[in-house]
Write an enzyme that holds these catalytic residues in place. Structure first.
Site, PDB file in Angstrom:
ATOM      1  N   GLN A 126       0.847  -1.190   0.000  1.00  0.00           N
ATOM      2  CA  GLN A 126       0.000   0.000   0.000  1.00  0.00           C
ATOM      3  C   GLN A 126       0.887   1.247   0.000  1.00  0.00           C
ATOM      4  O   GLN A 126       1.774   1.382   0.846  1.00  0.00           O
ATOM      5  CB  GLN A 126      -0.922   0.022   1.218  1.00  0.00           C
TER       6      GLN A 126
ATOM      7  N   TYR B  80      -5.989  10.888   3.946  1.00  0.00           N
ATOM      8  CA  TYR B  80      -4.617  11.175   3.533  1.00  0.00           C
ATOM      9  C   TYR B  80      -4.609  12.009   2.255  1.00  0.00           C
ATOM     10  O   TYR B  80      -5.649  12.406   1.746  1.00  0.00           O
ATOM     11  CB  TYR B  80      -3.833   9.870   3.397  1.00  0.00           C
TER      12      TYR B  80
ATOM     13  N   GLY C   6      -8.947  -7.826   9.135  1.00  0.00           N
ATOM     14  CA  GLY C   6      -8.002  -6.980   9.838  1.00  0.00           C
ATOM     15  C   GLY C   6      -7.720  -7.436  11.250  1.00  0.00           C
ATOM     16  O   GLY C   6      -6.858  -8.286  11.496  1.00  0.00           O
TER      17      GLY C   6
ATOM     18  N   ARG D 290      -7.803   2.315  -2.905  1.00  0.00           N
ATOM     19  CA  ARG D 290      -8.644   2.323  -1.705  1.00  0.00           C
ATOM     20  C   ARG D 290      -9.264   3.706  -1.512  1.00  0.00           C
ATOM     21  O   ARG D 290      -8.596   4.727  -1.712  1.00  0.00           O
ATOM     22  CB  ARG D 290      -7.825   1.946  -0.465  1.00  0.00           C
TER      23      ARG D 290
END
Length: 361
Positions: free
Chosen positions: A100, A171, A313, A222
Site C-alpha cells: 500500500q 490522507y 483486519g 482504496r
C-alpha cells in the site's frame, strides 16, 4: 454469494487463490528511516497463510509524506532490499504480496517530517493539535505524481505482486478530492471533476509503471465513501467518482469501512449498506474488496454477498490462523471474537488515528 475458497484472476493476470486478503494495518515497527525490520517480516509471515493476498500497511512515497514514526517507506531505492525479504516471506506462505502506497499530506506532523506539512490547500484537519498545512505548488503536485510512479517501480523490483494506492482515510489523495481540504481555484480544485484530477493522475502514473513490469502486476485503489466534516465528501460524490474509476484499468477497488454492513449518513441511501450500493454501481466491472468487522466465517460469507473479496483486519492480529481454520485446512475451532482489549482501545501513536476512526470509517 461468492465462495471465499474460489480463486480470482485479476485484470493484470495476477491470480489470487481465494477471496480472503489481509487488510492493510500499520504496526509502527519500521526503523526510523522506514526500512523494514525483522519484526515486521515475522509479523506478516505469520499471518500470510491461507490468504489470497496480503496488503501491507502504508508505505510513504516521499519523506515529507511520512505520517508517523515506525512507518514503512518506499521513497528511496535503499528500501528495496529489505522489502524483497518481506515479499519472499509472504510468497513462501503461499500468498500474493501487495504494497500500500500513500502520502499523509496534512495528516503528517512537523515532529515526524521535520518540515511544515503539505496538502491540497492551507486548511488544517479537524482534530486536536492538527497542524496548518502549506498548499502544494503545481510543480510539487507533478513531483508527487511522479513519486507514486517511482514507488511502483521500486515495488516491482522488490518482488511485490501489486500496489494499492491509498486514497482513503483522510490522507493526501483524499485531501485533493475533499471539498474540506481542497479549496484551490486552479486546475487541481474547485469542481468535483477538478478535485478528482489528482487521484486520477496518480492512478494513471502508477498504471503506466505497472505496465512496464514485464509480469502480471496488480494496481488497486482504496477509498473512503464519505466524510462528516462540513464541507466534506458526500456519498453521492463517491458514487460519481466510482464511475470515473471504472474507466481505469484497475485490478480492484477497496472501500474503507469500520463495518461492512454500515449504512451511509445520507437520507437518500438508507435502503442498503454502503457496500451494497458501491457493489451495485461497479456492476462486476472491477472486483470490490469489502472490510470491517470480519470476525467469523459467517461474517466473511455475509460480506461476500456484496463484494468479490473480503479483507480481514483485527481478527488476523489476534488469530493469525483464522483463514486456515474457516477454510477447513486446520480443524481447530476458529477464534470467533478477539480476546483482550479491542484494537481501537489500545494506545495509538498519533492523535490522527482517533480522528480517522471518527471521521472516515
Amino acid at each position: 454469494m461468492m465462495n471465499f475458497n474460489q480463486s480470482l484472476k485479476l485484470r493484470s493476470g495476477v491470480e489470487l487463490k481465494n477471496r480472503l486478503v489481509m487488510a492493510p494495518m500499520t504496526i509502527v515497527s519500521s526503523f526510523h528511516d522506514g526500512i523494514v525490520t525483522q519484526e515486521e517480516i515475522q509479523h506478516y509471515a505469520k499471518r500470510s497463510k491461507g490468504l489470497g493476498a496480503v496488503i501491507t500497511g502504508t508505505a510513504n512515497v516521499t519523506d515529507n509524506g511520512k505520517g508517523w514514526a515506525g512507518e514503512l517507506t518506499i521513497a528511496t531505492d535503499e528500501a528495496i532490499g529489505r522489502l524483497s525479504e518481506l515479499t519472499g516471506e509472504i510468497h513462501e506462505a503461499g500468498s500474493k504480496a501487495i504494497l500500500q502506497i500513500f502520502h499523509a499530506g496534512r495528516m503528517a506532523s512537523m515532529k515526524v517530517t521535520g518540515e511544515q506539512v503539505v496538502s491540497a490547500s492551507g486548511v488544517a484537519a479537524e482534530f486536536a493539535g492538527a497542524e496548518l498545512p502549506r498548499e502544494l505548488t503545481t510543480a510539487e503536485i507533478s513531483e508527487l505524481i511522479e513519486a507514486f510512479g517511482q514507488a511502483t517501480r521500486r515495488a516491482i523490483i522488490a518482488g511485490f505482486d501489486g500496489v494499492e494506492i491509498h486514497g482513503a482515510n483522510g490522507y493526501l489523495i483524499q485531501q485533493f478530492f475533499s471539498p474540506h481540504s481542497n479549496r484551490r481555484t486552479d486546475e487541481w480544485g474547485g469542481s468535483l471533476e477538478k478535485r478528482a484530477k489528482f487521484p486520477l493522475a496518480v492512478i494513471d502514473r502508477v498504471l503506466f509503471e505497472a505496465e512496464q513490469a514485464g509480469r502480471p502486476f496488480a494496481v488497486g485503489y482504496r477509498f473512503s465513501p464519505l466524510e462528516v466534516t462540513e464541507p466534506g465528501i458526500q456519498f453521492a460524490d463517491s458514487l460519481w467518482f466510482l464511475k470515473e474509476l471504472k474507466k481505469k484499468k484497475l485490478d480492484y477497488l477497496h472501500v474503507s469501512l469500520r463495518h461492512f454492513d454500515r449504512k451511509s449518513n445520507a437520507l437518500a441511501y438508507q435502503e442498503k449498506s454502503q457496500l451494497a450500493y458501491i457493489h451495485e454501481i461497479l456492476a462486476g466491472e472491477i472486483p470490490l474488496i469489502g472490510v470491517g468487522g470480519v470476525r467469523t466465517k459467517a461474517d466473511v460469507e455475509a460480506l461476500l454477498e456484496n463484494a468479490e473479496l473480503a479483507a480481514i483486519g483485527q481478527q488476523l492480529l489476534v488469530d493469525p490462523e483464522f483463514p486456515l481454520k474457516i477454510s477447513g485446512e486446520l480443524t481447530t475451532t476458529p477464534v470467533e471474537k478477539p480476546f483482550g482489549k479491542a484494537i481501537k482501545d489500545l494506545p495509538m501513536p498519533h492523535p490522527m488515528f482517533k480522528y480517522l476512526e471518527r471521521r472516515y470509517q
